[in-house]
Write a protein that holds these residues in place. Sequence first.
Motif, PDB file in Angstrom:
ATOM      1  N   GLY A  83     -67.572-120.565   7.615  1.00  0.00           N
ATOM      2  CA  GLY A  83     -67.320-119.128   6.670  1.00  0.00           C
ATOM      3  C   GLY A  83     -68.114-118.198   7.104  1.00  0.00           C
ATOM      4  N   VAL A  84     -69.515-118.654   7.205  1.00  0.00           N
ATOM      5  CA  VAL A  84     -70.545-117.789   7.303  1.00  0.00           C
ATOM      6  C   VAL A  84     -70.525-117.233   8.832  1.00  0.00           C
ATOM      7  CG1 VAL A  84     -73.106-117.380   7.633  1.00  0.00           C
ATOM      8  CG2 VAL A  84     -72.117-118.500   5.595  1.00  0.00           C
ATOM      9  N   ASN A  85     -69.971-117.945   9.760  1.00  0.00           N
ATOM     10  CA  ASN A  85     -70.149-117.614  11.130  1.00  0.00           C
ATOM     11  C   ASN A  85     -68.910-116.749  11.272  1.00  0.00           C
ATOM     12  OD1 ASN A  85     -72.177-119.360  11.857  1.00  0.00           O
ATOM     13  ND2 ASN A  85     -71.073-121.163  12.524  1.00  0.00           N
ATOM     14  N   ARG A  86     -67.680-117.031  10.563  1.00  0.00           N
ATOM     15  CA  ARG A  86     -66.672-116.069  10.783  1.00  0.00           C
ATOM     16  C   ARG A  86     -66.821-114.521  10.215  1.00  0.00           C
ATOM     17  NH1 ARG A  86     -61.931-118.964   7.638  1.00  0.00           N
ATOM     18  NH2 ARG A  86     -61.097-116.859   7.659  1.00  0.00           N
ATOM     19  N   LEU A  87     -67.602-114.571   9.146  1.00  0.00           N
ATOM     20  CA  LEU A  87     -67.976-113.259   8.716  1.00  0.00           C
ATOM     21  C   LEU A  87     -69.281-112.477   9.472  1.00  0.00           C
ATOM     22  CD1 LEU A  87     -67.969-111.150   6.524  1.00  0.00           C
ATOM     23  CD2 LEU A  87     -69.945-112.315   5.257  1.00  0.00           C
ATOM     24  N   SER A  88     -70.098-113.304  10.176  1.00  0.00           N
ATOM     25  CA  SER A  88     -71.096-112.744  10.958  1.00  0.00           C
ATOM     26  C   SER A  88     -70.305-112.024  12.220  1.00  0.00           C
ATOM     27  CB  SER A  88     -71.796-114.001  11.411  1.00  0.00           C
ATOM     28  OG  SER A  88     -72.610-114.386  10.394  1.00  0.00           O
ATOM     29  N   TRP A  89     -69.491-113.035  12.835  1.00  0.00           N
ATOM     30  CA  TRP A  89     -68.671-112.319  14.051  1.00  0.00           C
ATOM     31  C   TRP A  89     -67.716-111.242  13.640  1.00  0.00           C
ATOM     32  CZ3 TRP A  89     -70.707-112.752  18.489  1.00  0.00           C
ATOM     33  CH2 TRP A  89     -71.419-113.656  18.858  1.00  0.00           C
ATOM     34  N   LEU A  90     -67.218-111.260  12.446  1.00  0.00           N
ATOM     35  CA  LEU A  90     -66.509-109.777  11.908  1.00  0.00           C
ATOM     36  C   LEU A  90     -67.207-108.791  12.047  1.00  0.00           C
ATOM     37  CD1 LEU A  90     -63.846-108.842  10.720  1.00  0.00           C
ATOM     38  CD2 LEU A  90     -64.753-109.611   8.533  1.00  0.00           C
ATOM     39  N   LEU A  91     -68.373-108.925  11.546  1.00  0.00           N
ATOM     40  CA  LEU A  91     -69.272-107.983  11.471  1.00  0.00           C
ATOM     41  C   LEU A  91     -69.840-107.144  12.793  1.00  0.00           C
ATOM     42  CD1 LEU A  91     -71.474-108.471   8.306  1.00  0.00           C
ATOM     43  CD2 LEU A  91     -69.456-106.937   8.525  1.00  0.00           C
ATOM     44  N   ILE A  92     -70.292-108.427  13.847  1.00  0.00           N
ATOM     45  CA  ILE A  92     -70.644-108.106  15.116  1.00  0.00           C
ATOM     46  C   ILE A  92     -69.485-107.250  15.801  1.00  0.00           C
ATOM     47  CG2 ILE A  92     -71.176-109.194  17.300  1.00  0.00           C
ATOM     48  CD1 ILE A  92     -72.954-111.087  15.597  1.00  0.00           C
ATOM     49  N   ARG A  93     -68.330-107.947  15.526  1.00  0.00           N
ATOM     50  CA  ARG A  93     -67.255-107.280  16.427  1.00  0.00           C
ATOM     51  C   ARG A  93     -66.844-105.987  15.874  1.00  0.00           C
ATOM     52  NH1 ARG A  93     -64.957-112.598  15.795  1.00  0.00           N
ATOM     53  NH2 ARG A  93     -63.662-111.928  14.114  1.00  0.00           N
ATOM     54  N   PHE A  94     -66.968-105.493  14.655  1.00  0.00           N
ATOM     55  CA  PHE A  94     -67.117-104.379  14.036  1.00  0.00           C
ATOM     56  C   PHE A  94     -68.131-103.324  14.820  1.00  0.00           C
ATOM     57  CE2 PHE A  94     -67.435-101.554  10.107  1.00  0.00           C
ATOM     58  CZ  PHE A  94     -66.166-100.880  10.149  1.00  0.00           C
ATOM     59  N   MET A  95     -69.166-103.756  14.534  1.00  0.00           N
ATOM     60  CA  MET A  95     -70.393-103.074  15.347  1.00  0.00           C
ATOM     61  C   MET A  95     -69.898-102.691  16.733  1.00  0.00           C
ATOM     62  SD  MET A  95     -74.040-104.260  16.528  1.00  0.00           S
ATOM     63  CE  MET A  95     -73.287-105.333  17.776  1.00  0.00           C
ATOM     64  N   LEU A  96     -69.469-103.716  17.511  1.00  0.00           N
ATOM     65  CA  LEU A  96     -69.012-103.498  19.256  1.00  0.00           C
ATOM     66  C   LEU A  96     -68.069-102.510  19.233  1.00  0.00           C
ATOM     67  CD1 LEU A  96     -69.368-107.198  20.203  1.00  0.00           C
ATOM     68  CD2 LEU A  96     -71.158-105.545  20.391  1.00  0.00           C
ATOM     69  N   LEU A 115     -78.650 -92.832  21.505  1.00  0.00           N
ATOM     70  CA  LEU A 115     -79.656 -93.345  20.468  1.00  0.00           C
ATOM     71  C   LEU A 115     -79.139 -93.521  18.922  1.00  0.00           C
ATOM     72  CD1 LEU A 115     -82.880 -91.552  21.573  1.00  0.00           C
ATOM     73  CD2 LEU A 115     -82.379 -93.682  22.108  1.00  0.00           C
ATOM     74  N   PHE A 116     -78.239 -92.399  18.683  1.00  0.00           N
ATOM     75  CA  PHE A 116     -77.479 -92.556  17.248  1.00  0.00           C
ATOM     76  C   PHE A 116     -76.501 -93.720  17.227  1.00  0.00           C
ATOM     77  CE2 PHE A 116     -74.205 -91.079  14.182  1.00  0.00           C
ATOM     78  CZ  PHE A 116     -75.208 -90.699  13.194  1.00  0.00           C
ATOM     79  N   ALA A 117     -75.925 -93.892  18.391  1.00  0.00           N
ATOM     80  CA  ALA A 117     -74.858 -95.092  18.299  1.00  0.00           C
ATOM     81  C   ALA A 117     -75.686 -96.504  18.459  1.00  0.00           C
ATOM     82  CB  ALA A 117     -74.291 -94.980  19.675  1.00  0.00           C
ATOM     83  N   LEU A 118     -76.957 -96.401  18.783  1.00  0.00           N
ATOM     84  CA  LEU A 118     -77.868 -97.619  18.809  1.00  0.00           C
ATOM     85  C   LEU A 118     -78.070 -97.855  17.309  1.00  0.00           C
ATOM     86  CD1 LEU A 118     -80.257 -97.531  21.778  1.00  0.00           C
ATOM     87  CD2 LEU A 118     -78.415 -99.169  21.500  1.00  0.00           C
ATOM     88  N   SER A 119     -78.452 -96.729  16.691  1.00  0.00           N
ATOM     89  CA  SER A 119     -78.871 -96.813  15.321  1.00  0.00           C
ATOM     90  C   SER A 119     -77.832 -97.299  14.443  1.00  0.00           C
ATOM     91  CB  SER A 119     -79.550 -95.410  14.810  1.00  0.00           C
ATOM     92  OG  SER A 119     -80.209 -94.839  15.629  1.00  0.00           O
ATOM     93  N   ILE A 120     -76.695 -96.811  14.647  1.00  0.00           N
ATOM     94  CA  ILE A 120     -75.346 -97.494  13.965  1.00  0.00           C
ATOM     95  C   ILE A 120     -75.218 -98.807  14.255  1.00  0.00           C
ATOM     96  CG2 ILE A 120     -72.631 -97.223  14.063  1.00  0.00           C
ATOM     97  CD1 ILE A 120     -74.256 -94.851  12.484  1.00  0.00           C
ATOM     98  N   ALA A 121     -75.441 -99.335  15.387  1.00  0.00           N
ATOM     99  CA  ALA A 121     -75.273-100.667  15.812  1.00  0.00           C
ATOM    100  C   ALA A 121     -76.331-101.399  14.917  1.00  0.00           C
ATOM    101  CB  ALA A 121     -75.565-100.735  17.355  1.00  0.00           C
ATOM    102  N   VAL A 122     -77.534-100.806  14.801  1.00  0.00           N
ATOM    103  CA  VAL A 122     -78.615-101.630  13.975  1.00  0.00           C
ATOM    104  C   VAL A 122     -77.944-101.565  12.488  1.00  0.00           C
ATOM    105  CG1 VAL A 122     -80.928-101.507  13.172  1.00  0.00           C
ATOM    106  CG2 VAL A 122     -80.471-101.150  15.470  1.00  0.00           C
ATOM    107  N   GLY A 123     -77.736-100.357  12.073  1.00  0.00           N
ATOM    108  CA  GLY A 123     -77.134-100.520  10.494  1.00  0.00           C
ATOM    109  C   GLY A 123     -75.957-101.471  10.328  1.00  0.00           C
ATOM    110  N   LEU A 124     -75.237-101.502  11.378  1.00  0.00           N
ATOM    111  CA  LEU A 124     -73.969-102.696  11.234  1.00  0.00           C
ATOM    112  C   LEU A 124     -74.361-104.087  11.290  1.00  0.00           C
ATOM    113  CD1 LEU A 124     -71.152-100.418  12.988  1.00  0.00           C
ATOM    114  CD2 LEU A 124     -71.772-100.782  10.362  1.00  0.00           C
TER     115      LEU A 124
END
Length: 910
Positions: A296-309, A331-340
């Motif tokens: 379950g944790v892995n599924r959520l983690s990859w959901l957020l990572i895919r959302f970021m990508l 650089l702004f997009a990188l910062s968004i990636a970090v925030g997500l």
Amino acid sequence: MSLGTEPSTAASRPKRAGRRHTWGLFSSRKLLRHFRRLALPVGHAQLRPERASAEQAAPLLQAAQQDEASLLQRFGTQLAGLDATQAAQRLREHGANEIGQERPLRWYEHLWACYRNPFNLLLSLLALVSYFTQDLKAAVVIGSMVVFSTALRFVQEARSNHAAEKLRAMVQSRATVLRDARAQELPLSQLVPGDIVQLSAGDMIPADLRVLGAKDLFVSQGALTGESLPVEKFAQLRAAAPREPLDCETLCFMGTNVVSGAATALVIATADQTYFGALAQRVAASNGAANAFQAGVNRLSWLLIRFMLVMSPLVLIINGVTKHDWLEAFLFALSIAVGLTPEMLPMIVTATLARGAVALSRQKVIVKRLDAIQNLGAMDVLCTDKTGTLTQDRIALQRHTDAQGRESAQVLDYALLNSHYQTGLKNLLDVAVLEHGAADQQPPLLDQYQKLDEIPFDFERRRMSVLVARGAEAPLLICKGAVEEVLQVCANVRDGEQELPLDAARLAQIREVAGKLNGEGLRVVGVATRTLPPAQHAVTRQDEAQLTLQGYIAFLDPPKDSTAPALRALKDSGVTVKILTGDNERVTAQVCRQVGLPVTRIVLGPELEGLDETRLRALAEEATVFARMTPAQKERLVRCLHQAGHVVGFLGDGINDAPALRAADVGISVDTAVDIAKEAADLILLEKSLMVLHAGVREGRRTFANMLKYIKLTASSNFGNVFSVLIAGALLPFLPMLPLHLLVQNLLYDFSQSAIPFDSVDEEFLSRPQHWQPEDVSRFMLHFGPLSSIFDLITFALLWFGYGASTPATQSLFQSGWFVEGLLSQTLIVHLIRSRAPPWAASRPGRPLLLATAAVVLIGLTLPQSPLAAYFKLQALPGSYFICLLVILLAYAALVQAMKGAYTRRYGWQ
């Protein structure tokens, strides 16, 4: 050993004096996964285990074939064992008897393990990109986030491990070893090759052993072979030497356990040199499938990572096209990636579980596997035995009668001889017999007899026998055990001075007498004898035949005072209790009535045989008590409940409980349990009590609730921020916030989140099982995430129209205003959705969370006004803006509270 109609429980097992047990030898979670991975469940497709290498097999096969004298000479030892000097020297040469994967990580190995998660690696990559693109401030901030997350996780895990080690040190595992020509109880880690050890039923095999002497020694090798039935071991090979060590009848292997019998054996290999140690090393890279919580944790983690990508490239494209500054947009997009990136997720999960483990230890519950805390909170069915759980486990001998129900001193004499001379696993029934004999001043009787042989207890026969002789009289076989099992080998019954054939009428009368005793809540044990030929000084199971039933001994095990309130508390918490026992159904029903446990239906073990899964599932749901259960039947029932969608806990402490403990979602044992039961369990109770377990259930739910808070907060907050960024990127002629601002905001927000594991939890979360449902997180994110975007747009309009921050020249004012509003709204949401109740009402946050969020709010309000503002490219905000900000935040809180009500009415809060 077990007598009467219930298999042995560990709490009823007073091991040899001074012996203390724990899970010490196989305590690590990694090694336990190896153990469970190799212990294939009964009824599943059996895979042949990985074979030993030729280099490892050769010395084992050689030891299996050698005669005793050659073997002792080869290992430089003797039957009396090593002396202290020899043992110390060998310990220095061979090292401690611990599997390599079990040894604690060195501090730098632990630090690396805390760092190497996908989120930290991603952040490190982003920091490097920022550094090489000359954005040093962003690199510093991102690097600080990595350091903060890693350090916090390192400290939390180190504290938890230290606490666990202190608890383990309280109950070290020991084995009976012959040193300096006397039996000693030594820690398993001190065993060395050449030691002579003594084994009895319930023991884990502490190293690879060559059997020197055995009496009906049966060993379960399922941990290595997947075979469901135990195998008998002997002092000498009975046939040609097999080609594989596991097939050798004279060898016992670390990680297996003694089911019945007794033995003396020689240690031939320890630690990583054992068969189990070598196998654990070969499978170390493959720890098996993730459990439901990890998945379950892995599924959520990859959901957020895919959302970021997906979202980060969109931000890059929109801002690059509208602002025509692709480097700034990148650089702004990188910062968004970090925030997500949910970089705090591993730390929050670990810290929450670690805090839960420490809190559970205060409740007398030791956690062997952190993930089991969530399963404990999700548990909705608890299967448990009767003895020591519902009852006091303080058995007293109440009756000793002949087969007709008349008091009989002779029956007590026979029982006393049996209990005194048997060398297997003594339980409280034996202790009660011996204590009663001492009270009646009968020990002189023991001086008249000499023990010749015995047949140890096992869970198939459910009886045990000793062979004794007095002077020149013929040997006497005395058998005692479960009534039905004793009756199976009886041909006669004693009535006064006569021995009468055991016909149907007498059999019915005998069962009626035993039934009346059971109806009084007494546990009944049958006692039978047989006189053997004078020349016979040894016995086998075949000699348990044509016995004469002498009578019964009956025991009382009164209910605990705490059982009734504990059962009510578990019921109020949504946990259904089912009794799985090997005991008689009448005794069990009487105890259930005494403790107020409603019995809807009683099912006997034999009734389960031949049932298909559909019918068994219906019985499992309907019945409260399952009596006369075998170990395999307990395991099957637990699996059936799990397949029906329940989260099943199993509380057991006997040899016969190990299969069910492995099959349960959360296996629970006690520190006085037999070794194999503790190895199979996920949690260890320092006190066998349902009240203690209920406290553990509540702590498990508290832990899970706090973990879910962070997950929901992160998901909804990130989702809302992306909406705001996309809209602002499309409408504004400048970036709504600089990359540096986003990174600082994210770092401060993460700091406030770090206190969530220490937050208080509402009673509603503790009153019912909590299940891991990732789909609920997605639904929660879609409902609450966009709410923050509404007020972000209001803030944009206020800054644009109200304060004239509408040109690149005034963008610093706009960015400073949104920085403060974004940080405060993110911090506010922590208090708004940590509970269904309003934050100003009944639900009070924990002090650590309150202090952490207050610190972040203070920093957010003062940073733009401070001398550091220019360094962070911020500027002071007018005083009137803070008044408007207060109105915006209050409106945001009101809307979130309204959404909480609507969401709860439709979906429930959690």
